[in-house]
Enzyme design. Structure first.
Site, PDB file in Angstrom:
ATOM      1  N   LYS A  98       0.871  -1.172   0.000  1.00  0.00           N
ATOM      2  CA  LYS A  98       0.000   0.000   0.000  1.00  0.00           C
ATOM      3  C   LYS A  98       0.908   1.222   0.000  1.00  0.00           C
ATOM      4  CE  LYS A  98      -4.563   0.842   0.678  1.00  0.00           C
ATOM      5  NZ  LYS A  98      -5.738   0.074   0.336  1.00  0.00           N
TER       6      LYS A  98
ATOM      7  N   GLY B 220     -22.979   4.134   5.799  1.00  0.00           N
ATOM      8  CA  GLY B 220     -22.244   4.624   4.631  1.00  0.00           C
ATOM      9  C   GLY B 220     -22.810   4.027   3.362  1.00  0.00           C
TER      10      GLY B 220
ATOM     11  N   GLY C  81     -21.997   4.927   0.140  1.00  0.00           N
ATOM     12  CA  GLY C  81     -21.186   5.415  -0.976  1.00  0.00           C
ATOM     13  C   GLY C  81     -21.152   4.365  -2.058  1.00  0.00           C
ATOM     14  N   HIS C  82     -19.991   4.179  -2.655  1.00  0.00           N
ATOM     15  CA  HIS C  82     -19.882   3.229  -3.771  1.00  0.00           C
ATOM     16  C   HIS C  82     -20.301   1.819  -3.366  1.00  0.00           C
ATOM     17  CE1 HIS C  82     -17.322   6.458  -5.369  1.00  0.00           C
ATOM     18  NE2 HIS C  82     -17.762   6.019  -6.514  1.00  0.00           N
ATOM     19  N   VAL C  83     -19.641   1.268  -2.339  1.00  0.00           N
ATOM     20  CA  VAL C  83     -19.925  -0.117  -1.950  1.00  0.00           C
ATOM     21  C   VAL C  83     -21.293  -0.211  -1.265  1.00  0.00           C
ATOM     22  CG1 VAL C  83     -19.146  -2.104  -0.608  1.00  0.00           C
ATOM     23  CG2 VAL C  83     -17.464  -0.590  -1.666  1.00  0.00           C
TER      24      VAL C  83
HETATM   25  P1  NAD Z   1     -17.095   5.857  -0.485  1.00  0.00           P
HETATM   26  O1  NAD Z   1     -16.253   7.017  -0.087  1.00  0.00           O
HETATM   27  O2  NAD Z   1     -17.682   5.812  -1.837  1.00  0.00           O
HETATM   28  O3  NAD Z   1     -18.297   5.679   0.555  1.00  0.00           O
HETATM   29  C1  NAD Z   1     -18.171   5.868   1.917  1.00  0.00           C
HETATM   30  C2  NAD Z   1     -19.430   6.577   2.373  1.00  0.00           C
HETATM   31  O4  NAD Z   1     -19.407   6.651   3.783  1.00  0.00           O
HETATM   32  C3  NAD Z   1     -19.551   8.006   1.845  1.00  0.00           C
HETATM   33  O5  NAD Z   1     -20.815   8.192   1.239  1.00  0.00           O
HETATM   34  C4  NAD Z   1     -19.397   8.852   3.097  1.00  0.00           C
HETATM   35  O6  NAD Z   1     -20.171  10.034   3.061  1.00  0.00           O
HETATM   36  C5  NAD Z   1     -19.898   7.921   4.168  1.00  0.00           C
HETATM   37  N1  NAD Z   1     -19.425   8.228   5.505  1.00  0.00           N
HETATM   38  C6  NAD Z   1     -18.226   8.716   5.896  1.00  0.00           C
HETATM   39  N2  NAD Z   1     -18.178   8.865   7.222  1.00  0.00           N
HETATM   40  C7  NAD Z   1     -19.367   8.441   7.693  1.00  0.00           C
HETATM   41  C8  NAD Z   1     -19.930   8.336   8.995  1.00  0.00           C
HETATM   42  N3  NAD Z   1     -19.258   8.705  10.074  1.00  0.00           N
HETATM   43  N4  NAD Z   1     -21.188   7.838   9.105  1.00  0.00           N
HETATM   44  C9  NAD Z   1     -21.881   7.465   8.016  1.00  0.00           C
HETATM   45  N5  NAD Z   1     -21.406   7.555   6.770  1.00  0.00           N
HETATM   46  C10 NAD Z   1     -20.172   8.046   6.614  1.00  0.00           C
HETATM   47  O7  NAD Z   1     -16.199   4.569  -0.209  1.00  0.00           O
HETATM   48  P2  NAD Z   1     -16.452   3.099  -0.759  1.00  0.00           P
HETATM   49  O8  NAD Z   1     -15.608   2.885  -1.953  1.00  0.00           O
HETATM   50  O9  NAD Z   1     -17.917   2.824  -0.809  1.00  0.00           O
HETATM   51  O10 NAD Z   1     -15.805   2.230   0.429  1.00  0.00           O
HETATM   52  C11 NAD Z   1     -16.476   2.057   1.661  1.00  0.00           C
HETATM   53  C12 NAD Z   1     -15.564   1.323   2.627  1.00  0.00           C
HETATM   54  O11 NAD Z   1     -15.207   0.057   2.079  1.00  0.00           O
HETATM   55  C13 NAD Z   1     -14.233   2.044   2.888  1.00  0.00           C
HETATM   56  O12 NAD Z   1     -13.864   1.809   4.209  1.00  0.00           O
HETATM   57  C14 NAD Z   1     -13.265   1.358   1.943  1.00  0.00           C
HETATM   58  O13 NAD Z   1     -11.933   1.430   2.434  1.00  0.00           O
HETATM   59  C15 NAD Z   1     -13.780  -0.050   1.979  1.00  0.00           C
HETATM   60  N6  NAD Z   1     -13.460  -0.822   0.774  1.00  0.00           N
HETATM   61  C16 NAD Z   1     -13.877  -0.411  -0.445  1.00  0.00           C
HETATM   62  C17 NAD Z   1     -13.581  -1.153  -1.578  1.00  0.00           C
HETATM   63  C18 NAD Z   1     -14.060  -0.733  -2.939  1.00  0.00           C
HETATM   64  O14 NAD Z   1     -14.047  -1.556  -3.864  1.00  0.00           O
HETATM   65  N7  NAD Z   1     -14.518   0.488  -3.127  1.00  0.00           N
HETATM   66  C19 NAD Z   1     -12.840  -2.341  -1.454  1.00  0.00           C
HETATM   67  C20 NAD Z   1     -12.436  -2.764  -0.188  1.00  0.00           C
HETATM   68  C21 NAD Z   1     -12.749  -1.987   0.933  1.00  0.00           C
END
Ligand code: NAD
Length: 366
Positions: free
Chosen positions: A92, A192, A194-196
């Protein structure tokens, strides 16, 4: 003179102290005066293959905090790749700076040249604070970059695959808790969207789960709520909800001394990295509370599986098929934890280490 030497020695000891605590192979500090680049690349373990992991850009409060983050995250990547059966090591990187203000084409390309100098020992990808555009700049300097947009022959957004793996892990935990992996009617809170989280809610809605969601962004909450009939709850309220499953999909460390006593769920299964604030404290604490924890680095590995398939010839179907195996792996972890009387996160780490150790032995001879 003597005093200065002592101070320097202590500083050096503390850096190597941290590196040896996590047992990293290599940590590279990158600096470039002209572009303002300050980055750290952590290569944790390359027994199974090149170390793959994203580059995070973040405004760390101190260099020590940045180092700590890169060490923890790169070690997590080693476990994630190993337990998912991938021929990848763990790495990383972090770029210290404000992703909104400090980024430039030159900075990203200079960083790309540092990655190039590692000759393939480290392969980078997107992470918090970096975008596909940044990966395009890095690609101008090195081929050791993955997770490129589909338009460039890459695997595109990994989030739907990550969500699918998280869903598989959640279903395995339901099977363990209720004897059936159906999520129909189950009360599930998603922290949360977001994307996932968004893709996960879609999968849960298809199974007629009762979904509760929270996020910082009101617009996103409204969109997901309207689309899938999820109920919006407050950001802090989520810890007190009377739900069957809590799914952290925002930040790490949400399972901690403050939240543990408030959680009423039987299962925790989400995509966030490093959900347990302190593995050796909060892992056993969950067992004591009777909560089934689906290890984060195992069930959120779909994105890595997707990126990996880009390196060996991208095929979306096979990435999904491999991600589906997370269901079986999660059940195996529950069995191992029960057999050895340990918590699930530790069982997952042991399983990953076992694979790394056994493969390292076969590599020592022709
Ligand atoms: P993202 O930034 O698209 O979504 C995260 C969401 O969480 C955002 O909408 C944000 O506003 C919200 N958020 C932040 N703080 C918050 C809080 N205190 N309470 C409620 N909501 C809050 O990120 P993502 O890509 O969806 O990833 C989500 C998690 O999964 C992260 O921890 C990331 O490291 C992990 N992850 C993602 C992937 C991937 O493929 N995108 C892969 C492995 C792990």
């Amino acid at each position: 003179m003597v005093e200065i030497k002592e101070v320097e020695l202590k500083k050096e000891n503390s850096i190597f102290g941290q590196i040896s605590e996590y047992n990293h192979e290599k940590v590279v500090f990158c600096h470039d005066h002209d572009t303002g680049l300050k980055a750290i690349i952590g290569i944790h373990n390359t027994v199974l293959g090149p170390a793959l992991g994203g580059t995070r850009m973040w405004t760390y409060a101190s260099d020590a905090e940045a180092l700590n983050d890169v060490l923890r995250l790169s070690r997590g990547m080693t476990y994630k790749a190993a337990i998912s059966g991938l021929n990848l090591g763990g790495g990383k990187a972090v770029i210290i700076g404000d992703a909104k203000k400090d980024k430039s084409e030159a900075l990203m390309r200079r960083y790309g040249r540092f990655v190039k100098n590692l000759n393939g020992a480290y392969i980078t990808a997107e992470d918090v604070g970096t975008t596909t555009k940044d990966m395009e700049y890095i690609k101008m300097e090195t081929d050791h970059v993955a997770g490129l947009p589909e338009s460039m022959g890459g695997s595109g957004d990994p989030s739907p695959v990550t969500a699918y793996g998280t869903y598989m892990g959640m279903k395995a935990a339901a099977k363990k808790a209720y004897g059936s992996d159906s999520l129909e009617g189950k009360k599930i809170s998603v922290q949360g969207v977001g994307h996932v989280g968004g893709y996960l809610v879609e999968l849960l809605a298809k199974e007629n789960a009762q979904i509760f969601i929270t996020d910082i962004y009101e617009d996103r909450l409204r969109e997901i709520s309207n689309k899938y009939g999820a109920k919006v709850v407050g950001m802090d309220e989520i810890y007190d909800l009377d739900v069957d499953i809590y799914s952290p999909c925002a930040l790490g460390a949400t399972i901690n001394d403050n939240t543990l006593s408030r959680l009423k769920c039987q299962i925790i299964a989400g995509s966030a990295n490093n959900q347990l604030r302190e593995e050796e404290v909060h892992g056993p604490a969950l067992v004591e509370k009777g909560i089934i924890y689906a290890p984060d680095f195992l069930i959120n590995a779909g994105g890595l599986i997707n990126v990996y398939s880009e390196l060996i010839g991208y095929n979306r179907e096979s990435a999904y098929a491999q991600t589906e195996r997370i269901y079986g792996y999660t059940l195996d972890i529950f069995d191992l934890a029960e057999k050895e009387g340990i918590h699930n996160q530790l069982a997952a780490m042991k399983m990953a280490e076992k694979r790394i150790n056994s493969i390292s032995k076969i590599k020592s001879r022709y």
